[in-house]
Design a protein around this motif. Structure first.
Motif, PDB file in Angstrom:
ATOM      1  N   UNK A 178       0.815  -1.211   0.000  1.00 43.45           N
ATOM      2  CA  UNK A 178       0.000   0.000   0.000  1.00 43.45           C
ATOM      3  C   UNK A 178       0.846   1.258   0.000  1.00 43.45           C
ATOM      4  N   UNK A 179       2.017   1.202   0.634  1.00 46.52           N
ATOM      5  CA  UNK A 179       2.873   2.381   0.731  1.00 46.52           C
ATOM      6  C   UNK A 179       3.404   2.829  -0.637  1.00 46.52           C
ATOM      7  N   UNK A 222       3.458   8.435   5.670  1.00 46.27           N
ATOM      8  CA  UNK A 222       4.726   9.158   5.579  1.00 46.27           C
ATOM      9  C   UNK A 222       5.898   8.251   5.901  1.00 46.27           C
ATOM     10  N   UNK A 223       6.969   8.369   5.112  1.00 44.10           N
ATOM     11  CA  UNK A 223       8.178   7.594   5.349  1.00 44.10           C
ATOM     12  C   UNK A 223       9.095   8.255   6.376  1.00 44.10           C
ATOM     13  N   UNK A 253       4.936  15.734   8.383  1.00 44.90           N
ATOM     14  CA  UNK A 253       5.595  14.654   7.663  1.00 44.90           C
ATOM     15  C   UNK A 253       6.676  15.235   6.756  1.00 44.90           C
ATOM     16  N   UNK A 254       7.588  14.362   6.323  1.00 38.72           N
ATOM     17  CA  UNK A 254       8.632  14.784   5.389  1.00 38.72           C
ATOM     18  C   UNK A 254       8.636  13.844   4.179  1.00 38.72           C
ATOM     19  N   UNK A 255       8.755  14.440   3.005  1.00 42.42           N
ATOM     20  CA  UNK A 255       8.985  13.652   1.805  1.00 42.42           C
ATOM     21  C   UNK A 255      10.352  12.985   1.948  1.00 42.42           C
ATOM     22  N   UNK A 256      10.438  11.708   1.592  1.00 42.04           N
ATOM     23  CA  UNK A 256      11.725  11.029   1.721  1.00 42.04           C
ATOM     24  C   UNK A 256      11.877   9.977   0.630  1.00 42.04           C
ATOM     25  N   UNK A 257      13.042   9.995  -0.023  1.00 41.84           N
ATOM     26  CA  UNK A 257      13.398   8.982  -1.009  1.00 41.84           C
ATOM     27  C   UNK A 257      14.669   8.293  -0.557  1.00 41.84           C
ATOM     28  N   UNK A 271       2.923   7.705  13.464  1.00 36.25           N
ATOM     29  CA  UNK A 271       3.304   7.501  12.057  1.00 36.25           C
ATOM     30  C   UNK A 271       3.851   6.083  11.904  1.00 36.25           C
ATOM     31  N   UNK A 272       3.015   5.213  11.409  1.00 36.82           N
ATOM     32  CA  UNK A 272       3.350   3.789  11.374  1.00 36.82           C
ATOM     33  C   UNK A 272       4.406   3.430  10.340  1.00 36.82           C
ATOM     34  N   UNK A 273       4.621   4.294   9.353  1.00 35.15           N
ATOM     35  CA  UNK A 273       5.570   3.985   8.284  1.00 35.15           C
ATOM     36  C   UNK A 273       6.875   4.779   8.410  1.00 35.15           C
ATOM     37  N   UNK A 274       7.046   5.520   9.491  1.00 32.99           N
ATOM     38  CA  UNK A 274       8.219   6.380   9.650  1.00 32.99           C
ATOM     39  C   UNK A 274       9.067   5.932  10.826  1.00 32.99           C
ATOM     40  N   UNK A 275      10.347   5.567  10.611  1.00 33.61           N
ATOM     41  CA  UNK A 275      11.228   5.303  11.754  1.00 33.61           C
ATOM     42  C   UNK A 275      11.403   6.566  12.590  1.00 33.61           C
TER      43      UNK A 275
END
Length: 669
Positions: free
Chosen positions: A53-54, A135-136, A146-150, A237-241
């Motif tokens: 889903x992410x 959010x990553x 949140x922050x955009x992250x690649x 934020x479940x998807x962000x360390x």
């Protein structure tokens, strides 16, 4: 709630594919194209079966900018706001994509590192600024955006992953070091070690854990949470360390470094409830979207948090996709699922009249059961060699049973019964232990009904419970001796041992998340001795397959004498599989504070048995009582009663006070 930037005006979608903001028309391309959303993505989202889903939702840098997509099916309008538009909700409206409740759009010029939120006009007419659920990366608390992250990390653990895919964790050595990243070590000014500092192969976790011989490390939740005192169990934020330690690639480098040191990584994961912060998941689109709308099922009275709506397909999808995310994107080797008991029972922490029975009139949460089965079936299918571990403290049947047979499908279950009973026994003065002998033997009645982890976790050394060392009776020498004997007994017992950080060197004070461990204790030879013993425990554990090859099979265990309460002695055999050529191991523990000389011990075979571990060794801080490294077992005479436990051979040995010894069988033939 503190809103960033000006309050937006109401945005109304134009049938021609444009939007109107403040009297100005902004042309909008097809949102599915700019967000990279295909028909299959939308179909899977609508069905609640998008396992990645992410990749469909959240913020993704694409050519010339970033696409934003968010699930908010009941919102009246959604905009993306951030540094790039001065937090102006009128600047970048998202378009609703038909069929799945998803809003999408593309913002040119936005790059990795950009801060953003979603501005949502909810179904209840209230404007909210929300962090991205997918959010990553997140701002450093107390900031909440949140922050955009690649990611640019290049993984170096291909060999580890290839070996892992061929393993079956239940039949492998697994000695786990549980830890809390923020309080393992700190800088002199009290600041946290970063992910990269923790990843240092010499001074960080990889070198430390490899030196001590632990096979795995279990990290208390690393998912973003605003309040450090929650230890990570109230996630926003479940998807962000956790950004307190660095960016997501910093965490990837930590996992990578641990794998290269031969250490598996298990992550604590919290799908049972989530934090109440209004800028996060709560009433996300003006309705109870992620939480169950009925507080009798959607509010956790014990923890003061919201409970996910396990009956909603999209919510279950959010959660099991999150599990897949940590396993695939961060190469985690397992997930320890927190609070499973609270998920399974509708009446958990509730009085009569405060809960709603299921459709059959029972207290089982059938929707949560379905979710847990779906979770385990999904992750085991997608990621070979990983494991899931349930923190489950009740007698629910089949926690580690196959989902095809109605089980929950976990790889392991925490053995909370063993933990409570054994600590209850150990806290008593030795003179009283004879009357509580069954508190240790009872665990073997059910030891093979599930695949177990034996947990001496953080929960046992906080909130006034004291450290493991302080639970032990007697003077300081006796406390240390008790703890050494207990840990060696635990490592030999069926089940995978787990030890919370600090206990490996006998932390004196109970754990506090606000400070580092008492490393200064390692100036004391007694505490160095404890650490040395744990190192040797792990080394012997790995070397003796009898301790783990049949860990979940009753054929791998037999009591020698379960009834020697008068001496406070427990003796048993850990058996290697027949035909394996591996030696058996005998564990004998004397929980009395006196030496037992000329102790007659039944053994399964005559010959020279090696004493491969003695927790009373002087090098560990003990008194040095032992058997000179080996003992000789004799055949029991034919006309004499057989040796204790009906064994065909016996040996006369010395049992040190408050100590455990391990004896390795002689070679066959």
């Amino acid at each position: 709630m503190r809103l960033r930037g000006p309050q937006p005006t109401l945005l109304a979608a134009d049938p021609a594919g444009s939007s109107r903001a403040g009297g100005h028309t902004v042309n909008a391309p097809d949102p599915r194209a700019t967000a990279g959303l295909g028909d299959l993505d939308l179909h899977l989202i609508g069905e609640g079966r998008h396992e990645q889903l992410w990749r469909a939702l959240g913020a993704h840098v694409r050519d010339g900018g970033t696409s934003f997509s968010v699930w908010a099916p009941n919102a009246r309008s959604v905009s993306v706001i951030g540094d790039f538009n001065a937090w102006d909700g009128n600047a970048h409206a998202l378009e609703q994509v038909d069929g799945a409740g998803v809003w999408s759009g593309f913002v040119p010029g936005v790059e990795s590192g950009t801060t953003y939120k979603f501005q949502i006009h909810g179904a209840d007419g209230i404007w909210r600024q929300k962090a991205d659920p997918m959010a990553f990366h997140a701002e450093l608390p107390p900031e909440t955006a949140s922050r955009v992250f690649t990611s640019t990390h290049v993984w170096q653990d291909d060999e580890w992953l290839a070996q892992r895919a061929r393993r079956q964790p239940v039949n492998e050595p697994m000695a786990t070091y549980e830890m809390h990243l923020a309080s393992w070590k700190r800088h002199p000014d009290g600041t946290f070690w970063t992910y990269d500092e923790l990843a240092d192969p010499v001074t960080g976790l990889p070198g430390y854990l490899a030196d001590l011989g632990f096979t795995h490390v279990e990290l208390m939740p690393v998912m973003q949470h605003p309040f450090g005192g929650s230890w990570g169990y109230h996630v926003t934020s479940y998807f962000a360390p956790d950004s307190r330690f660095g960016d997501p690639d910093g965490f990837r480098r930590l996992v990578d470094a641990l794998h290269q040191a031969g250490i598996g990584v298990i992550l604590d994961w919290v799908p049972g409830h989530f934090a109440t912060d209004e800028w996060a998941l709560v009433r996300f689109d003006g309705t109870p979207l992620y939480e169950h709308p009925d507080p009798r099922k959607g509010w956790h009275p014990e923890w003061g948090s919201h409970i996910f709506d396990f009956g909603r397909n999209e919510v279950r999808n959010f959660l099991f996709a999150n599990a897949v995310y940590w396993l695939e994107e961060f190469h985690a080797d397992g997930l320890r699922v927190d609070g499973v008991a609270s998920m399974l029972y509708l009446d958990y922490a509730r009085n009569d009249g405060e809960w709603v029975p299921n459709k059959y009139g029972g207290h089982e949460n059938l929707e949560a059961v379905q979710f847990l089965q779906e979770l385990n079936a999904t992750v085991y299918k997608r990621v070979p060699g990983i494991t899931t571990i349930a923190e489950e403290s009740t007698s629910w049947p089949g926690v580690t049973g196959a989902t095809s047979g109605g089980g929950l499908g976990f790889g392991f279950k925490w053995n909370m019964g063993w933990m409570h009973d054994s600590l209850g026994y150990l806290k008593r003065e030795p003179v009283h232990r004879a009357y509580h002998h069954g508190e240790l033997t009872f665990a073997l009645v059910y030891a093979f009904t599930e695949n177990y982890v034996l947990p001496l976790s953080h929960d046992e050394v906080v909130h006034g419970k004291g450290s493991l060392l302080r639970k032990m009776p007697g003077d300081r020498w006796q406390q240390l001796a008790n703890l050494r004997a207990y840990l060696a007994y635990m490592w030999a017992h069926p089940g995978k041992p787990l030890l919370f950080m600090g206990s490996e060197f006998a932390q004196d004070s109970e754990w506090a998340e606000s400070r580092e461990l008492d490393w200064w204790l390692l100036a004391d030879p007694a505490h160095v001795g404890m650490q040395s013993m744990v190192r040797d425990l792990n080394a012997r554990y790995r070397e003796v397959p009898a301790l783990w090859l049949q860990d979940n099979d009753p054929a791998g265990f037999a009591w020698i004498d379960a009834n020697d309460a008068g001496h406070n002695v427990f003796s048993f055999i850990r058996k290697a599989p027949e035909g394996s050529g591996e030696p058996d191991l005998v564990c004998v523990t004397n929980f009395a504070n006196s030496t037992h000389g000329f102790y007659r011990l039944g053994l399964p075979r005559a010959g020279r048995w090696a004493e491969v571990l003695n927790t009373d060794a002087e090098s560990y801080g003990g008194s040095g009582v032992g058997n000179l490294g080996e003992l000789v077992a004799q055949e029991a005479p034919a006309l004499e009663a057989r040796a204790p436990g009906g064994s065909p051979a016996y040996a006369i040995l010395t049992l040190p006070p408050l100590a455990t010894i391990w004896l390795r069988a002689p070679a066959a033939g």
